[in-house]
Design a protein around this motif. Structure first.
Motif, PDB file in Angstrom:
ATOM      1  N   SER A   1       9.880 -11.814  -1.816  1.00  0.00           N
ATOM      2  CA  SER A   1       9.932 -10.392  -1.501  1.00  0.00           C
ATOM      3  C   SER A   1       9.233  -9.608  -2.597  1.00  0.00           C
ATOM      4  O   SER A   1       8.968 -10.134  -3.681  1.00  0.00           O
ATOM      5  CB  SER A   1      11.375  -9.914  -1.357  1.00  0.00           C
ATOM      6  OG  SER A   1      12.066 -10.073  -2.579  1.00  0.00           O
ATOM      7  N   GLY A   2       8.966  -8.349  -2.302  1.00  0.00           N
ATOM      8  CA  GLY A   2       8.232  -7.563  -3.281  1.00  0.00           C
ATOM      9  C   GLY A   2       8.611  -6.106  -3.263  1.00  0.00           C
ATOM     10  O   GLY A   2       9.382  -5.637  -2.409  1.00  0.00           O
TER      11      GLY A   2
ATOM     12  N   TYR B   1       0.870  -1.177   0.000  1.00  0.00           N
ATOM     13  CA  TYR B   1       0.000   0.000   0.000  1.00  0.00           C
ATOM     14  C   TYR B   1       0.899   1.215   0.000  1.00  0.00           C
ATOM     15  O   TYR B   1       1.708   1.397   0.909  1.00  0.00           O
ATOM     16  CB  TYR B   1      -0.902  -0.035   1.227  1.00  0.00           C
ATOM     17  CG  TYR B   1      -1.734   1.197   1.462  1.00  0.00           C
ATOM     18  CD1 TYR B   1      -1.680   1.879   2.676  1.00  0.00           C
ATOM     19  CD2 TYR B   1      -2.590   1.679   0.478  1.00  0.00           C
ATOM     20  CE1 TYR B   1      -2.449   3.007   2.904  1.00  0.00           C
ATOM     21  CE2 TYR B   1      -3.369   2.799   0.693  1.00  0.00           C
ATOM     22  CZ  TYR B   1      -3.297   3.460   1.911  1.00  0.00           C
ATOM     23  OH  TYR B   1      -4.073   4.567   2.123  1.00  0.00           O
ATOM     24  N   ARG B   2       0.737   2.028  -1.033  1.00  0.00           N
ATOM     25  CA  ARG B   2       1.562   3.245  -1.163  1.00  0.00           C
ATOM     26  C   ARG B   2       3.041   2.940  -0.956  1.00  0.00           C
ATOM     27  O   ARG B   2       3.719   3.618  -0.176  1.00  0.00           O
ATOM     28  CB  ARG B   2       1.076   4.300  -0.176  1.00  0.00           C
ATOM     29  CG  ARG B   2      -0.322   4.813  -0.494  1.00  0.00           C
ATOM     30  CD  ARG B   2      -0.739   5.908   0.444  1.00  0.00           C
ATOM     31  NE  ARG B   2      -2.026   6.471   0.086  1.00  0.00           N
ATOM     32  CZ  ARG B   2      -2.657   7.402   0.802  1.00  0.00           C
ATOM     33  NH1 ARG B   2      -2.110   7.867   1.903  1.00  0.00           N
ATOM     34  NH2 ARG B   2      -3.830   7.855   0.411  1.00  0.00           N
ATOM     35  N   GLU B   3       3.507   1.923  -1.631  1.00  0.00           N
ATOM     36  CA  GLU B   3       4.927   1.541  -1.719  1.00  0.00           C
ATOM     37  C   GLU B   3       5.475   0.895  -0.445  1.00  0.00           C
ATOM     38  O   GLU B   3       6.680   0.622  -0.359  1.00  0.00           O
ATOM     39  CB  GLU B   3       5.796   2.737  -2.106  1.00  0.00           C
ATOM     40  CG  GLU B   3       5.381   3.372  -3.434  1.00  0.00           C
ATOM     41  CD  GLU B   3       6.216   4.600  -3.778  1.00  0.00           C
ATOM     42  OE1 GLU B   3       7.447   4.452  -3.871  1.00  0.00           O
ATOM     43  OE2 GLU B   3       5.622   5.687  -3.932  1.00  0.00           O
ATOM     44  N   GLU B   4       4.621   0.639   0.546  1.00  0.00           N
ATOM     45  CA  GLU B   4       5.086   0.001   1.788  1.00  0.00           C
ATOM     46  C   GLU B   4       4.406  -1.360   1.930  1.00  0.00           C
ATOM     47  O   GLU B   4       3.216  -1.505   1.614  1.00  0.00           O
ATOM     48  CB  GLU B   4       4.729   0.852   3.004  1.00  0.00           C
ATOM     49  CG  GLU B   4       5.313   2.238   3.015  1.00  0.00           C
ATOM     50  CD  GLU B   4       6.708   2.255   3.618  1.00  0.00           C
ATOM     51  OE1 GLU B   4       7.468   3.183   3.319  1.00  0.00           O
ATOM     52  OE2 GLU B   4       7.047   1.323   4.374  1.00  0.00           O
ATOM     53  N   GLU B   5       5.134  -2.349   2.456  1.00  0.00           N
ATOM     54  CA  GLU B   5       4.522  -3.635   2.737  1.00  0.00           C
ATOM     55  C   GLU B   5       3.502  -3.451   3.854  1.00  0.00           C
ATOM     56  O   GLU B   5       3.812  -2.915   4.921  1.00  0.00           O
ATOM     57  CB  GLU B   5       5.575  -4.687   3.138  1.00  0.00           C
ATOM     58  CG  GLU B   5       4.956  -6.083   3.243  1.00  0.00           C
ATOM     59  CD  GLU B   5       5.972  -7.155   3.586  1.00  0.00           C
ATOM     60  OE1 GLU B   5       6.813  -7.476   2.742  1.00  0.00           O
ATOM     61  OE2 GLU B   5       5.912  -7.668   4.728  1.00  0.00           O
ATOM     62  N   ASN B   6       2.310  -3.941   3.625  1.00  0.00           N
ATOM     63  CA  ASN B   6       1.178  -3.674   4.494  1.00  0.00           C
ATOM     64  C   ASN B   6       0.689  -4.934   5.194  1.00  0.00           C
ATOM     65  O   ASN B   6      -0.342  -4.934   5.827  1.00  0.00           O
ATOM     66  CB  ASN B   6       0.037  -3.079   3.657  1.00  0.00           C
ATOM     67  CG  ASN B   6      -1.085  -2.527   4.500  1.00  0.00           C
ATOM     68  OD1 ASN B   6      -0.853  -1.937   5.541  1.00  0.00           O
ATOM     69  ND2 ASN B   6      -2.315  -2.746   4.069  1.00  0.00           N
ATOM     70  N   GLY B   7       1.428  -6.003   5.052  1.00  0.00           N
ATOM     71  CA  GLY B   7       1.024  -7.256   5.673  1.00  0.00           C
ATOM     72  C   GLY B   7       1.594  -8.409   4.890  1.00  0.00           C
ATOM     73  O   GLY B   7       1.862  -8.286   3.691  1.00  0.00           O
ATOM     74  N   ARG B   8       1.780  -9.526   5.571  1.00  0.00           N
ATOM     75  CA  ARG B   8       2.438 -10.658   4.967  1.00  0.00           C
ATOM     76  C   ARG B   8       1.804 -11.956   5.453  1.00  0.00           C
ATOM     77  O   ARG B   8       1.421 -12.063   6.622  1.00  0.00           O
ATOM     78  CB  ARG B   8       3.925 -10.633   5.344  1.00  0.00           C
ATOM     79  CG  ARG B   8       4.779 -11.618   4.610  1.00  0.00           C
ATOM     80  CD  ARG B   8       6.246 -11.470   5.009  1.00  0.00           C
ATOM     81  NE  ARG B   8       7.052 -12.393   4.239  1.00  0.00           N
ATOM     82  CZ  ARG B   8       7.616 -12.095   3.077  1.00  0.00           C
ATOM     83  NH1 ARG B   8       7.500 -10.878   2.576  1.00  0.00           N
ATOM     84  NH2 ARG B   8       8.316 -12.994   2.425  1.00  0.00           N
ATOM     85  N   GLY B   9       1.723 -12.913   4.563  1.00  0.00           N
ATOM     86  CA  GLY B   9       1.243 -14.235   4.938  1.00  0.00           C
ATOM     87  C   GLY B   9       2.391 -15.128   5.362  1.00  0.00           C
ATOM     88  O   GLY B   9       3.506 -14.670   5.599  1.00  0.00           O
ATOM     89  N   ASN B  10       2.141 -16.422   5.445  1.00  0.00           N
ATOM     90  CA  ASN B  10       3.143 -17.382   5.924  1.00  0.00           C
ATOM     91  C   ASN B  10       4.072 -17.834   4.812  1.00  0.00           C
ATOM     92  O   ASN B  10       4.087 -19.003   4.440  1.00  0.00           O
ATOM     93  CB  ASN B  10       2.451 -18.591   6.561  1.00  0.00           C
ATOM     94  CG  ASN B  10       1.671 -18.197   7.788  1.00  0.00           C
ATOM     95  OD1 ASN B  10       2.079 -17.312   8.539  1.00  0.00           O
ATOM     96  ND2 ASN B  10       0.542 -18.844   7.997  1.00  0.00           N
ATOM     97  N   PHE B  11       4.825 -16.911   4.286  1.00  0.00           N
ATOM     98  CA  PHE B  11       5.795 -17.228   3.236  1.00  0.00           C
ATOM     99  C   PHE B  11       7.182 -16.806   3.711  1.00  0.00           C
ATOM    100  O   PHE B  11       7.325 -15.802   4.394  1.00  0.00           O
ATOM    101  CB  PHE B  11       5.437 -16.512   1.926  1.00  0.00           C
ATOM    102  CG  PHE B  11       4.340 -17.191   1.171  1.00  0.00           C
ATOM    103  CD1 PHE B  11       3.010 -16.997   1.527  1.00  0.00           C
ATOM    104  CD2 PHE B  11       4.622 -18.043   0.113  1.00  0.00           C
ATOM    105  CE1 PHE B  11       1.991 -17.646   0.847  1.00  0.00           C
ATOM    106  CE2 PHE B  11       3.615 -18.689  -0.587  1.00  0.00           C
ATOM    107  CZ  PHE B  11       2.303 -18.488  -0.213  1.00  0.00           C
TER     108      PHE B  11
END
Lengths: 109, 115
Positions: free
Chosen positions: B65-66, B50-60
């Protein structure tokens, strides 16, 4: 654990027959629930969400918190309803969908 | 209005290699989510930007990476590929960040095969 269960991998019904696609969820809070559909050769798309209490293409789904279910129903199936259906949950205030494994609906002529 | 697009459509890699998948969000959307869909399974949430920031992550694991760019397009990078990474990778976009009730619009997916 947060989980969405769709017990049927495949559901076959005849045209004009009622349809019920089952979805049960595991979540202790107040979830947001959705049904997504994928028609052949098309991308995944939203069918309906419980907060809207709407009927789309004749489909409805009622959230039953006591049974933790969100079954998708249609009184008279049409051949064009044949598709893959996914139930999804968004835990309240979070950012992700938790999808079930999907049910393939085949409506037979 | 342009929908979500993903590239490439198909990709074959060998174990241990690295891969980058790309996604252009729908016009007007500032949030991108990535999902992995193994054969016969539902999509599994990887992460959201969201707006260039990681906003949450699942179990990976961290080898997934993104990035999100100022135009809200996004990349998914996977390092040290494993056979189990073979799957359809879906990108979805929406406006307004994560949170309840936001419809996500999905791309057609990238089919990754790891040999």
């Amino acid at each position: 654990a947060q989980r969405v269960t769709q017990p049927e991998k495949l559901l076959s019904v005849f045209k004009g027959a009622p349809v019920e696609l089952k979805c049960n969820y595991s979540y202790s809070g107040s979830p947001e629930l959705f049904w997504y559909v994928q028609y052949s050769r098309q991308r995944l798309q939203l069918l309906l969400r419980h907060i809207s209490r709407e009927s789309i293409k004749g489909f409805t789904a009622d959230l039953n918190k006591g049974e933790t279910s969100f079954h998708l129903k249609k009184p008279f199936a049409q051949e064009e309803d044949s598709a893959m259906y996914y139930c999804a949950l968004t835990p309240s205030g979070t950012y992700k969908y938790i999808f079930g494994t999907g049910t393939r609906l085949k409506v037979l002529a | 209005e342009t929908g979500v697009t993903q590239s490439p459509t198909h990709l074959i890699k060998t174990r241990g290699q690295q891969v980058t998948l790309r996604c252009s969000s729908q016009s007007g959307h500032n949030t991108v989510s990535w999902y992995q869909q193994a054969l016969g399974q539902g999509p599994q949430f990887i992460f959201q930007y969201y707006r260039e920031e990681e906003n949450g992550r699942g179990n990976f694991p961290p080898r997934f990476s993104g990035l999100q760019f100022p135009n809200y397009s996004s990349e998914l990078n996977v390092n040290a590929l494993e056979l189990d990474d073979s799957a359809l990778y879906l990108c979805a976009s929406n406006f307004g960040g994560g949170g309840s009730g936001n419809e996500q619009f999905f791309g057609p997916g990238t089919r990754l095969t790891v040999l």
